[in-house]
Structures are given as structure tokens and as C-alpha cells.
Write a protein that holds these residues in place. Structure first.
Motif, PDB file in Angstrom:
ATOM      1  N   ARG A   6       0.819  -1.212   0.000  1.00 19.76           N
ATOM      2  CA  ARG A   6       0.000   0.000   0.000  1.00 19.76           C
ATOM      3  C   ARG A   6       0.848   1.256   0.000  1.00 19.76           C
ATOM      4  O   ARG A   6       0.400   2.323  -0.430  1.00 19.76           O
ATOM      5  CB  ARG A   6      -0.938  -0.011   1.213  1.00 19.76           C
ATOM      6  CG  ARG A   6      -2.056  -1.063   1.116  1.00 19.76           C
ATOM      7  CD  ARG A   6      -2.856  -1.139   2.388  1.00 19.76           C
ATOM      8  NE  ARG A   6      -2.019  -1.583   3.515  1.00 19.76           N
ATOM      9  CZ  ARG A   6      -2.482  -1.752   4.754  1.00 19.76           C
ATOM     10  NH1 ARG A   6      -3.760  -1.513   5.020  1.00 19.76           N
ATOM     11  NH2 ARG A   6      -1.680  -2.166   5.716  1.00 19.76           N
ATOM     12  N   TYR A   8       3.361   1.762  -1.871  1.00 18.74           N
ATOM     13  CA  TYR A   8       3.690   2.100  -3.255  1.00 18.74           C
ATOM     14  C   TYR A   8       2.705   3.102  -3.829  1.00 18.74           C
ATOM     15  O   TYR A   8       3.058   3.928  -4.680  1.00 18.74           O
ATOM     16  CB  TYR A   8       3.686   0.836  -4.134  1.00 18.74           C
ATOM     17  CG  TYR A   8       4.654  -0.244  -3.707  1.00 18.74           C
ATOM     18  CD1 TYR A   8       5.913   0.068  -3.192  1.00 18.74           C
ATOM     19  CD2 TYR A   8       4.303  -1.593  -3.816  1.00 18.74           C
ATOM     20  CE1 TYR A   8       6.795  -0.921  -2.807  1.00 18.74           C
ATOM     21  CE2 TYR A   8       5.187  -2.595  -3.425  1.00 18.74           C
ATOM     22  CZ  TYR A   8       6.427  -2.249  -2.923  1.00 18.74           C
ATOM     23  OH  TYR A   8       7.307  -3.237  -2.544  1.00 18.74           O
ATOM     24  N   GLU A   9       1.444   3.029  -3.368  1.00 19.08           N
ATOM     25  CA  GLU A   9       0.399   3.877  -3.917  1.00 19.08           C
ATOM     26  C   GLU A   9       0.613   5.340  -3.565  1.00 19.08           C
ATOM     27  O   GLU A   9       0.024   6.232  -4.186  1.00 19.08           O
ATOM     28  CB  GLU A   9      -0.966   3.406  -3.397  1.00 19.08           C
ATOM     29  CG  GLU A   9      -1.301   1.964  -3.811  1.00 19.08           C
ATOM     30  CD  GLU A   9      -2.601   1.471  -3.182  1.00 19.08           C
ATOM     31  OE1 GLU A   9      -3.258   2.269  -2.476  1.00 19.08           O
ATOM     32  OE2 GLU A   9      -2.952   0.298  -3.390  1.00 19.08           O
ATOM     33  N   GLN A  10       1.471   5.608  -2.589  1.00 16.11           N
ATOM     34  CA  GLN A  10       1.736   6.983  -2.190  1.00 16.11           C
ATOM     35  C   GLN A  10       2.795   7.647  -3.062  1.00 16.11           C
ATOM     36  O   GLN A  10       3.026   8.849  -2.960  1.00 16.11           O
ATOM     37  CB  GLN A  10       2.187   7.021  -0.720  1.00 16.11           C
ATOM     38  CG  GLN A  10       1.165   6.435   0.247  1.00 16.11           C
ATOM     39  CD  GLN A  10       1.678   6.411   1.679  1.00 16.11           C
ATOM     40  OE1 GLN A  10       2.625   7.118   2.024  1.00 16.11           O
ATOM     41  NE2 GLN A  10       1.052   5.593   2.515  1.00 16.11           N
ATOM     42  N   ALA A  12       3.893   8.978  -6.518  1.00 17.88           N
ATOM     43  CA  ALA A  12       3.356   9.401  -7.814  1.00 17.88           C
ATOM     44  C   ALA A  12       4.327   9.037  -8.930  1.00 17.88           C
ATOM     45  O   ALA A  12       5.537   9.246  -8.811  1.00 17.88           O
ATOM     46  CB  ALA A  12       3.106  10.910  -7.808  1.00 17.88           C
TER      47      ALA A  12
END
Length: 215
Positions: A6, A8-10, A12
Motif C-alpha cells: 500500500r 507504493y500507492e503513495q 506518484a
């Protein structure tokens, strides 16, 4: 514990960066038609002189992969003057491909003459002696593909030489020898290994691309 996916989703990721990574891979591997389609779909700027260079590299790669080493050498000398003169290891590998093709075609006399004329001079340097012995040993077998040196006749060996040649030509033209994708994977692997060594049991496990793609 491994890194929480999760997180990784931070991070951009810019689309242009992704496009450049893909383009680097396609150009490096001479996928000309795919490059043209990719440029048309993304609106990316066409790399300067990429078409002519890519087509020449592709032909050289294919000739080496097919075992037509003499043609690969001829085209390489046209595209990258003095490359093989300066890179004796690569030159030896290409000449050995031709020797192998002669052996596989059961042209043993021609293979021996070629070896004496083109390969034997490399024997003046110790690092080539063992390689020469392995190649010359192929002549002793009626079925060289069943000899202990069978790997020298394999597609994998030709592919290794062809890829080394492609990288050398790219380096000669002051282009990256590895794609951006490969360098990212290499860097990620090294960083994860360093973290694992630094934190021992508390650190993340060694990076596995196979496991990462499954996550």
C-alpha cells in the motif's frame, strides 16, 4: 517484514517517465514497428536517427543469432568502425560462431582451416587458450551436439553473443548498454540487498522480481 504494497500507492509516477522506460526497452531491442506504434499512440518525440540505426542493429543481431557471424562482422564494421578491433573478446566470440556453424554443417576440413587462420592467433593470449581447446574439441565428435561442449552449439550461446554485440554497438554510439527498465531492476535489487544486510533479520527479504510481479 516486506514493504507494505500500500505504500507504493503513495508514490506518484509520471506517465512520461513510464513512456521513456518503455521506449528505452523497445529501441534497445530493435522493435521498430512497435516503436512507431508507441510514438503514434503517446505522441512522444521520435528519437533522432533511431530508425536507421535500429534497423542496422536489428540486422546485425539477427545474423549473429542465426549463426551467420561473417555477415554480422561485416555489417558491424560498417556501422561501428574499429569496434571489433578494440573488443577482441567479442571478435573472438563472433568468429567462434562461424566455426561452430561449419562444424554443425559437418564441414570439418573447412572448420579446421578457418580455425587455424582466424582463431589460432588468439591463442597467444592465455585467456583464450581454454576456449580454443573447447571449440577445437568439437571436431573430435561425429555428433558434436552430443559432446560435453554441446552448449557452444546452442541457441542460448548465439543469443548471448548477439546480445553482447548489440550492447557493444550501443556503447560505441554513446548510448546506454542496458535499458532503463533493466537498470531500475538492477538498482532495486541492490538497494534491497543492502537493506537486508544492514538490518539483518529485521530487514526486508532479498528482492525477487518474480514475487514482486505476483504481489
Amino acid at each position: 517484514m516486506d514493504v507494505d504494497p500500500r505504500l507504493y500507492e503513495q508514490i506518484a509516477v509520471n506517465d512520461n517517465d513510464v513512456h521513456n522506460i518503455i521506449m528505452s526497452y523497445l529501441v534497445h531491442n530493435c522493435f521498430k514497428e512497435t516503436v512507431e506504434s508507441f510514438i503514434a499512440c503517446t505522441g512522444m518525440k521520435q528519437p533522432s536517427d533511431y530508425l536507421e540505426d535500429m534497423e542496422k542493429r536489428k540486422r546485425i543481431y539477427q545474423f549473429a543469432l542465426e549463426g551467420n557471424a561473417l555477415k554480422a562482422i561485416e555489417l558491424t564494421e560498417q556501422l561501428a568502425t574499429n569496434l571489433l578491433e578494440k573488443n577482441k573478446d567479442l571478435h573472438f566470440d563472433l568468429l567462434s560462431l562461424h566455426f561452430v556453424e561449419l562444424v554443425c554443417s559437418r564441414k570439418c576440413t573447412e572448420a579446421l582451416e578457418f580455425a587455424q587462420m582466424k582463431l589460432t592467433p588468439f591463442g597467444k593470449e592465455q585467456k583464450y587458450v581454454e576456449k580454443l581447446e573447447d571449440f577445437m574439441a568439437l571436431l573430435a565428435y561425429e555428433e558434436p551436439e552430443k559432446s560435453p561442449m554441446f552448449h557452444l552449439l546452442s541457441l542460448e550461446y548465439r543469443q548471448h553473443v548477439a546480445e553482447s554485440l548489440n550492447r557493444a554497438i550501443l556503447a560505441h554510439g554513446n548510448h546506454p548498454t542496458y535499458t532503463a527498465m533493466e537498470r531500475l531492476i538492477q538498482q532495486t535489487t541492490v538497494v534491497r540487498q543492502c537493506l537486508n544486510q544492514e538490518h539483518a533479520k529485521d530487514g526486508p527479504p532479498p528482492f525477487s522480481l518474480k514475487d514482486f510481479l505476483k504481489s
